[in-house]
Scaffold this motif. Sequence first.
Motif, PDB file in Angstrom:
ATOM      1  N   LEU A 292      41.801  41.737  39.897  1.00  0.00           N
ATOM      2  CA  LEU A 292      40.408  41.446  39.853  1.00  0.00           C
ATOM      3  C   LEU A 292      39.901  40.939  40.876  1.00  0.00           C
ATOM      4  O   LEU A 292      40.591  40.177  41.687  1.00  0.00           O
ATOM      5  CB  LEU A 292      40.083  40.641  38.667  1.00  0.00           C
ATOM      6  CG  LEU A 292      40.570  40.989  37.341  1.00  0.00           C
ATOM      7  CD1 LEU A 292      40.572  39.777  36.396  1.00  0.00           C
ATOM      8  CD2 LEU A 292      39.541  42.278  36.880  1.00  0.00           C
ATOM      9  N   THR A 293      38.653  40.960  41.503  1.00  0.00           N
ATOM     10  CA  THR A 293      38.202  40.473  42.636  1.00  0.00           C
ATOM     11  C   THR A 293      36.597  39.868  42.058  1.00  0.00           C
ATOM     12  O   THR A 293      35.979  40.708  41.529  1.00  0.00           O
ATOM     13  CB  THR A 293      37.846  41.541  43.796  1.00  0.00           C
ATOM     14  OG1 THR A 293      39.103  41.927  44.231  1.00  0.00           O
ATOM     15  CG2 THR A 293      36.862  40.718  44.814  1.00  0.00           C
ATOM     16  N   GLY A 294      36.404  38.426  42.260  1.00  0.00           N
ATOM     17  CA  GLY A 294      35.228  38.126  41.733  1.00  0.00           C
ATOM     18  C   GLY A 294      35.117  36.712  42.307  1.00  0.00           C
ATOM     19  O   GLY A 294      35.705  36.218  42.994  1.00  0.00           O
ATOM     20  N   ASN A 295      34.010  35.961  41.533  1.00  0.00           N
ATOM     21  CA  ASN A 295      33.734  34.622  41.708  1.00  0.00           C
ATOM     22  C   ASN A 295      34.283  33.642  40.821  1.00  0.00           C
ATOM     23  O   ASN A 295      34.249  34.083  39.599  1.00  0.00           O
ATOM     24  CB  ASN A 295      32.324  34.374  42.025  1.00  0.00           C
ATOM     25  CG  ASN A 295      31.977  34.945  43.487  1.00  0.00           C
ATOM     26  OD1 ASN A 295      31.475  36.359  43.182  1.00  0.00           O
ATOM     27  ND2 ASN A 295      31.969  34.278  44.431  1.00  0.00           N
ATOM     28  N   ILE A 296      34.889  32.405  40.979  1.00  0.00           N
ATOM     29  CA  ILE A 296      35.170  31.529  40.328  1.00  0.00           C
ATOM     30  C   ILE A 296      33.887  30.762  39.418  1.00  0.00           C
ATOM     31  O   ILE A 296      33.034  30.416  40.347  1.00  0.00           O
ATOM     32  CB  ILE A 296      36.074  30.349  40.602  1.00  0.00           C
ATOM     33  CG1 ILE A 296      37.409  31.112  41.365  1.00  0.00           C
ATOM     34  CG2 ILE A 296      36.353  29.307  40.027  1.00  0.00           C
ATOM     35  CD1 ILE A 296      38.325  30.254  41.892  1.00  0.00           C
TER      36      ILE A 296
ATOM     37  N   SER B 256      34.172  29.975  44.447  1.00  0.00           N
ATOM     38  CA  SER B 256      35.094  30.733  45.385  1.00  0.00           C
ATOM     39  C   SER B 256      35.185  32.254  45.086  1.00  0.00           C
ATOM     40  O   SER B 256      35.416  32.744  43.929  1.00  0.00           O
ATOM     41  CB  SER B 256      36.468  30.115  45.457  1.00  0.00           C
ATOM     42  OG  SER B 256      36.582  28.670  45.770  1.00  0.00           O
ATOM     43  N   PHE B 257      35.257  33.263  46.150  1.00  0.00           N
ATOM     44  CA  PHE B 257      35.534  34.393  45.986  1.00  0.00           C
ATOM     45  C   PHE B 257      36.841  34.687  46.179  1.00  0.00           C
ATOM     46  O   PHE B 257      37.527  34.415  47.153  1.00  0.00           O
ATOM     47  CB  PHE B 257      34.679  35.317  47.117  1.00  0.00           C
ATOM     48  CG  PHE B 257      34.703  36.798  46.947  1.00  0.00           C
ATOM     49  CD1 PHE B 257      34.138  37.308  45.727  1.00  0.00           C
ATOM     50  CD2 PHE B 257      34.848  37.567  47.841  1.00  0.00           C
ATOM     51  CE1 PHE B 257      34.060  38.765  45.653  1.00  0.00           C
ATOM     52  CE2 PHE B 257      34.903  38.955  48.023  1.00  0.00           C
ATOM     53  CZ  PHE B 257      34.287  39.394  46.710  1.00  0.00           C
ATOM     54  N   ILE B 258      37.510  35.248  45.094  1.00  0.00           N
ATOM     55  CA  ILE B 258      38.958  35.545  45.217  1.00  0.00           C
ATOM     56  C   ILE B 258      39.488  36.947  44.856  1.00  0.00           C
ATOM     57  O   ILE B 258      38.654  37.692  44.175  1.00  0.00           O
ATOM     58  CB  ILE B 258      39.766  34.738  44.296  1.00  0.00           C
ATOM     59  CG1 ILE B 258      39.465  34.712  42.843  1.00  0.00           C
ATOM     60  CG2 ILE B 258      39.467  33.285  45.010  1.00  0.00           C
ATOM     61  CD1 ILE B 258      40.259  34.134  42.052  1.00  0.00           C
ATOM     62  N   SER B 259      40.704  37.079  45.123  1.00  0.00           N
ATOM     63  CA  SER B 259      41.073  38.493  44.616  1.00  0.00           C
ATOM     64  C   SER B 259      42.435  38.166  43.927  1.00  0.00           C
ATOM     65  O   SER B 259      43.145  37.379  44.463  1.00  0.00           O
ATOM     66  CB  SER B 259      41.657  39.801  45.646  1.00  0.00           C
ATOM     67  OG  SER B 259      40.560  40.306  45.988  1.00  0.00           O
ATOM     68  N   LEU B 260      42.804  38.627  42.792  1.00  0.00           N
ATOM     69  CA  LEU B 260      44.024  38.393  42.205  1.00  0.00           C
ATOM     70  C   LEU B 260      44.772  39.416  41.588  1.00  0.00           C
ATOM     71  O   LEU B 260      44.197  40.612  41.379  1.00  0.00           O
ATOM     72  CB  LEU B 260      43.758  37.230  41.029  1.00  0.00           C
ATOM     73  CG  LEU B 260      42.903  37.630  39.754  1.00  0.00           C
ATOM     74  CD1 LEU B 260      43.930  38.255  38.713  1.00  0.00           C
ATOM     75  CD2 LEU B 260      42.668  36.193  39.004  1.00  0.00           C
ATOM     76  N   GLU B 261      46.073  39.270  41.397  1.00  0.00           N
ATOM     77  CA  GLU B 261      46.807  40.307  40.575  1.00  0.00           C
ATOM     78  C   GLU B 261      47.429  39.442  39.606  1.00  0.00           C
ATOM     79  O   GLU B 261      48.081  38.253  39.812  1.00  0.00           O
ATOM     80  CB  GLU B 261      47.748  40.947  41.456  1.00  0.00           C
ATOM     81  CG  GLU B 261      48.607  42.123  40.919  1.00  0.00           C
ATOM     82  CD  GLU B 261      49.445  42.838  42.278  1.00  0.00           C
ATOM     83  OE1 GLU B 261      50.707  42.940  41.940  1.00  0.00           O
ATOM     84  OE2 GLU B 261      48.887  43.550  42.904  1.00  0.00           O
ATOM     85  N   GLY B 262      47.712  40.024  38.426  1.00  0.00           N
ATOM     86  CA  GLY B 262      48.415  39.223  37.267  1.00  0.00           C
ATOM     87  C   GLY B 262      48.912  40.413  36.219  1.00  0.00           C
ATOM     88  O   GLY B 262      48.704  41.501  36.413  1.00  0.00           O
ATOM     89  N   LYS B 263      48.893  39.755  34.903  1.00  0.00           N
ATOM     90  CA  LYS B 263      49.080  40.449  33.805  1.00  0.00           C
ATOM     91  C   LYS B 263      47.948  39.982  32.602  1.00  0.00           C
ATOM     92  O   LYS B 263      47.800  38.948  32.701  1.00  0.00           O
ATOM     93  CB  LYS B 263      50.451  40.538  33.182  1.00  0.00           C
ATOM     94  CG  LYS B 263      50.756  39.174  32.763  1.00  0.00           C
ATOM     95  CD  LYS B 263      52.153  39.129  32.292  1.00  0.00           C
ATOM     96  CE  LYS B 263      52.632  37.592  31.528  1.00  0.00           C
ATOM     97  NZ  LYS B 263      53.857  37.788  30.887  1.00  0.00           N
TER      98      LYS B 263
END
Length: 108
Positions: free
Chosen positions: A9-13, A73-80
């Motif tokens: 996902l990529t988005g804003n907190i 904050s604008f972030i990208s994450l990887e997870g489950k």
Amino acid sequence: MNAVNKVQLTGNIGNTPEVKTFENGNKLLKFSLATNEEYKTYKGDTAKDTQWHFVSVWGKQAEELESKLKKGSFISLEGKINNNSYVDKNGIKKYVTEIVAKEIELKS
């Protein structure tokens, strides 16, 4: 073939991240993440769909990100994806879907 539970996902907190420290010193960082998708309606207009995701980060990574992540904050994450259920104080069963992040990258 193995089945894989993986999400990117990529988005804003959307809120100020909350930190919980357990008795054993382990940390949990929780926040919401907004992702936006633009699409064309049947009339040809541009529309935006915002989805909210509940994210949790554990351990050393939670410690490292605690002072870096902020609302907006604008972030990208990887997870489950993790699906849980619980019974609230009124005896009603509730369902929660959260993203357990393994990697988070701050974007500029």
